[in-house]
Design an enzyme around this catalytic site. Structure first.
Site, PDB file in Angstrom:
ATOM      1  N   HIS A  51      29.347  31.391  25.097  1.00 14.68           N
ATOM      2  CA  HIS A  51      30.489  29.913  24.486  1.00 14.68           C
ATOM      3  C   HIS A  51      28.892  28.923  24.456  1.00 14.68           C
ATOM      4  CE1 HIS A  51      33.973  31.718  24.835  1.00 14.68           C
ATOM      5  NE2 HIS A  51      33.905  32.068  26.116  1.00 14.68           N
ATOM      6  N   ALA A 178      41.484  32.428  32.933  1.00 14.07           N
ATOM      7  CA  ALA A 178      41.690  31.506  31.877  1.00 14.07           C
ATOM      8  C   ALA A 178      41.832  32.101  30.146  1.00 14.07           C
ATOM      9  CB  ALA A 178      40.766  30.108  31.387  1.00 14.07           C
TER      10      ALA A 178
END
Length: 267
Positions: A51, A178
């Site tokens: 990311h 998550a």
């Protein structure tokens, strides 16, 4: 340079002995973040190349910042791709963290790309890990030193955990609550309904087979709770979120709380 190259071995030994290893998730560009992590004596950092905006030059700078320290530099790759894994390890990473694992075949490919022959397909280059060609003998022991840590963060990965555990040369597993929650249909939640229990169940199964397991803590109390649950690799948090948290807490303490709309407004 010797101490830096042994940092991964130190981490592996610590995990094998059942000790807790503390680390930091690194997403910001400045190598000072990693330098501080090494200076305070963290066991590992995970440089997040999945990311965010870190490129290979910035990954290299983070790895340089922890050179000659006892802090292991792990890189979370963006995909299981031969060239990418080879280049990351060539920059001097002590190992890779592999996201979104779903099958044993994916884990085997990651291991294969991370290891030199005969175990794998990693090529020998004139690169930082081999001292720009003057340290080619390091390749002889690299397979034992290089860490491969898959992430269990999908429902499919959980379903296939028994087969995944059979892949040789895996050093441990990391959990992503998550993404696990999103995979189960609870997007935007850290641990959706039943996810916390499922992660602990999977962790217990992995620990029973001798694997170390890791997770990022949300705060000190949660970190203590995770250690009590049997997690060994404890992430103290992500650099950017820790910075936001400290600023928010300082502003609250000074009577100037940040506007909650800051966190809900569209960019």
């Amino acid at each position: 340079m010797t101490a830096s190259l042994n940092a991964g071995q130190k981490l592996k030994a610590k995990l094998r002995k059942g000790e807790t290893a503390f680390g930091l998730w690194v997403s910001m560009e400045s190598p000072t973040v990693s330098e501080i992590a090494a200076h305070v004596g963290l066991d590992w950092i995970c440089i997040d190349a999945e990311h965010g905006e870190l490129d290979l030059q910035e990954v290299a700078n983070h790895l340089r910042a922890i050179a000659r320290s006892s802090t292991a530099g792990l890189v979370r790759i963006s995909q299981i791709e031969h060239g990418l894994i080879q280049r990351v390890l060539g920059l001097g990473a002590h190992g890779i963290i592999v996201p979104r694992i779903r099958t044993a075949e994916e884990v085997e490919r990651a291991v294969c790309f991370a290891k030199y022959p005969p175990r794998g397909l990693r090529g020998i280059g004139v690169e930082r890990a081999l001292l720009w060609g003057r340290g080619r003998t390091r390749a002889k022991s690299a397979n034992q030193r290089t860490m491969v840590i898959p992430m269990i963060e999908t429902v499919d990965g959980a379903k296939n955990i028994e087969e995944i555990m059979q892949v040789p040369d895996v050093d441990g597993f990391f959990f992503g609550p998550a993404d696990f929650s999103a995979s189960a249909g609870f997007v935007g939640e850290w641990e959706g309904p039943g996810i916390a229990e499922e992660i602990v169940r999977l962790k217990d199964r992995l620990r029973a087979q001798g694997f170390a397991c890791g997770v990022v803590a949300t705060d000190p109390n949660n970190g203590k709770f995770r250690i009590g649950q049997g997690f060994q690799m404890i992430g103290l948090g992500v650099d950017c979120t820790l910075l936001v948290k400290i600023i928010s807490e300082m502003m609250d303490g000074l009577g100037k709380p940040l506007d909650p709309a800051l966190w809900t407004a569209e960019a």
